[in-house]
Design a protein around this motif. Sequence first.
Motif: not given
Length: 371
Positions: A178-201
Amino acid sequence: MSGPRSVRAAVAVAVGRTEIQDIEVPATDASSGTLRVAITGVCGSDWGYYQNLPRSRGPLILGHETVGHVETLGALAAQRWGVKEGDLVALEEYLPCGHCEYCRSGDFRLCNATDWRLGGLRYGATALGVAPGLWGGYAQVQHLHANTVFHRVPPGVQPQHAALALPLSNGIEWAYLQGGAGPGQTVVIQGPGQQGLACAVAAREAGAECVIITGLSNETDRRRLALARELGAHHTIDIEQHDLLETVAEITGGRMADLVIDCASGGTGSVTSAMQLARKKGTVILGGQKRRPIPEFDSDRIIANFLTVKGMRGHSFASVELALQLIAGNRHNVTAMSTHTFSLDETDLALRSLVGDGVEGAIHMTINPHT
């Protein structure tokens, strides 16, 4: 000829109170089955259910991140499900109708039949009084409804790690699909819970050039931010010690973020900061529920900066399959997210640990109902 058998289950009988009860296992008819639960993950949403559903719906068995072996299945179920007795599977919590426009288009998580607030059935959120009662994973056996959504666990994956499939799939859904993360991008994730860590991965797996995750100064968040770096985050920010906007601007050379994912629950301030962190033509994903209105929300900023803003609800079938692949290969050391396993008698302790009133250092916890 043997009579009915009973199994042990942790039943939420009131707000914040669990009892171990013996529950009779229902007989399998042509379209249903039973699962011998191997392990069930403890999700952050379980705490909300624990505090609300026992009051509104009566006793129930929590737990929806269930992994186990198919124990019995009826003849029609065997044809429909494509699984056989003995298969190790991970379940989704959703029990979709299968015929509405959302189900037919693949968005079955939006089906009204999956929403307990609309009277739908859902694993881990359906009352014990709704026959046959064994609707949750905090039990030795779970009922398999005709509309169960199955995922085969890849060979060699331990049930404890397979239970990460649903939280990790949320990260894949939100950051990548849904977010379209991909090469060359900067991604900021607010909150280091299970969901935030999963988004980082998920962002790292998608090839993001810079992954930033934020948290607070408390001991829990400090541990989680350290794990975020192990999982591949390039930068972590303690927003109580550093100015969030200034720090992200410094890291990105003033360009800010292509994608901002708000996984923080509770306060509404993270929604405002998410809009400020996104660059022009950026995307903001809202995943952390606030359960309150946002005062003086500046919608003009969305227009002025040509932002795409999406609200997230759960995961898709595809994202769960991708999550199981990541787990099978232990990509980005994802199995490190699995930190504690409890016995069925310790269910209340596991639930309280979700809000810092139990064991320390918990990230993703599981319950083994046979210990």
